[in-house]
Design a protein around this motif. Structure first.
Motif, PDB file in Angstrom:
ATOM      1  N   ILE A   1       0.979  -1.313  -0.005  1.00 43.38           N
ATOM      2  CA  ILE A   1       0.045   0.073  -0.569  1.00 43.38           C
ATOM      3  C   ILE A   1       0.454   0.884   0.265  1.00 43.38           C
TER       4      ILE A   1
ATOM      5  N   ILE B   1      -8.065  -2.675  -3.529  1.00 38.94           N
ATOM      6  CA  ILE B   1      -7.586  -2.897  -2.278  1.00 38.94           C
ATOM      7  C   ILE B   1      -6.805  -1.401  -1.584  1.00 38.94           C
TER       8      ILE B   1
ATOM      9  N   ASN C   1      -8.428   1.930  -2.362  1.00 41.45           N
ATOM     10  CA  ASN C   1      -9.009   2.900  -1.543  1.00 41.45           C
ATOM     11  C   ASN C   1      -8.518   2.749   0.206  1.00 41.45           C
ATOM     12  N   LEU C   2      -7.405   1.648   0.617  1.00 40.25           N
ATOM     13  CA  LEU C   2      -6.543   2.014   1.741  1.00 40.25           C
ATOM     14  C   LEU C   2      -6.289   2.822   2.073  1.00 40.25           C
TER      15      LEU C   2
ATOM     16  N   TYR D   1      -3.006   4.743   4.617  1.00 41.00           N
ATOM     17  CA  TYR D   1      -2.530   4.862   5.227  1.00 41.00           C
ATOM     18  C   TYR D   1      -2.861   5.041   6.885  1.00 41.00           C
TER      19      TYR D   1
ATOM     20  N   CYS E   1      -4.687   0.356  11.928  1.00 38.33           N
ATOM     21  CA  CYS E   1      -4.336  -0.177  10.740  1.00 38.33           C
ATOM     22  C   CYS E   1      -5.051  -1.800  10.434  1.00 38.33           C
TER      23      CYS E   1
ATOM     24  N   GLU F   1      -8.482   0.027   9.923  1.00 32.91           N
ATOM     25  CA  GLU F   1      -8.523   0.381   8.389  1.00 32.91           C
ATOM     26  C   GLU F   1      -9.150  -0.267   7.105  1.00 32.91           C
ATOM     27  N   ALA F   2      -8.485  -1.751   7.691  1.00 24.32           N
ATOM     28  CA  ALA F   2      -8.213  -2.656   6.893  1.00 24.32           C
ATOM     29  C   ALA F   2     -10.002  -3.275   6.849  1.00 24.32           C
TER      30      ALA F   2
ATOM     31  N   VAL G   1     -12.158  -0.972   4.716  1.00 24.11           N
ATOM     32  CA  VAL G   1     -11.779  -1.036   3.565  1.00 24.11           C
ATOM     33  C   VAL G   1     -12.967  -2.483   2.978  1.00 24.11           C
TER      34      VAL G   1
ATOM     35  N   ILE H   1      -2.909  -8.781   4.301  1.00 28.54           N
ATOM     36  CA  ILE H   1      -3.140  -7.714   4.538  1.00 28.54           C
ATOM     37  C   ILE H   1      -1.980  -6.306   4.973  1.00 28.54           C
TER      38      ILE H   1
END
Length: 229
Positions: free
Chosen positions: A60, A148, A151-152, A154, A192, A195-196, A199, A224
């Motif tokens: 990412i 992913i 749209n992901l 950090y 993190c 956020e995973a 998404v 991910i």
């Protein structure tokens, strides 16, 4: 009378030679025993490509975040509180009040209500781990990982602290292809994991798994990767 003996018939004259030979043979046997090696047989294994049924890891890229606006300092408003006003009026309370005893209320009438219906217990459908036709994203795993990566975002906390690693996430693909029951199997923290999950909740529907040609619920898990450049 002195006894005379033939030197060739003397057995003990070569005792030292035989002892040296036996000692050398024994040491050679011990060395060979310790240095002897046995190797296991090696079998060649061929790996076949299973098509799109793989788990690709995607890096990412870091997302540029605009700097926060400077804080606005507001001057506190000063409110003047007036002095306490004196109350000149006196309130008279008349305690000479006659109370009349009222008759007690009649007892409640018992009404026989019909028994409540038994609760409906919904039977939870079985979740499969391995099926004949595995649940897959529409367009394949490669297209799903592109979604992913696009749209992901950090997390700023993870980027500031230099947190990197893999988030292993587990979910259930329903009969209609929607994704539910999202759980973190192994996370790295610092925003993190959240956020995973975010998404994956907004991901498009998958192609449901099938068992004997019938759509069923299937549990899947994917990694991910969060990596700073």
């Amino acid at each position: 009378m002195e006894l005379k003996k033939n030197p060739s018939a003397d057995i003990g004259r070569r005792k030292l030679l035989f002892f040296s030979i036996g000692l050398a043979v024994t040491m050679l046997f011990i060395v060979v025993s310790f240095e002897w090696r046995v190797y296991d047989s090696i079998t060649k294994v061929e790996f076949k490509d299973d098509g799109e049924d793989f788990e690709e890891q995607i890096e990412i890229p870091i997302t540029e975040m605009p700097p926060p606006p400077p804080p606005v300092l507001q001057q506190p408003e000063v409110i003047e509180v007036p002095d306490e006003e004196k109350i000149d009026e006196e309130i008279e309370v008349n305690l000479d009040v006659e109370f009349k005893e009222e008759a007690p209320p009649p007892p409640p009438v018992k009404v026989d209500l019909p028994p409540p219906p038994p609760p409906v217990v919904e039977k939870e459908e079985k979740i499969f781990m391995i099926v004949e036709d595995q649940a897959m994203p529409k367009g394949g795993l490669r297209k799903f990982y592109k979604y992913i990566g696009k749209n992901l975002k950090y997390p700023s906390q993870a980027r500031r602290m230099g947190v990197e690693g893999k988030v292993y996430i587990q979910f259930v693909v329903e009969k209609d292809g929607s994704i539910t029951d999202i759980k973190i199997l192994k996370g790295i923290g610092s925003g993190c994991d959240e956020e995973a999950i975010r998404v994956l909740k907004n991901a498009p529907k998958w192609k449901p798994g099938k068992q004997r040609g019938v759509p069923v619920r299937v549990r899947r898990s994917i990694p991910i990767v969060f990596k700073l450049q």
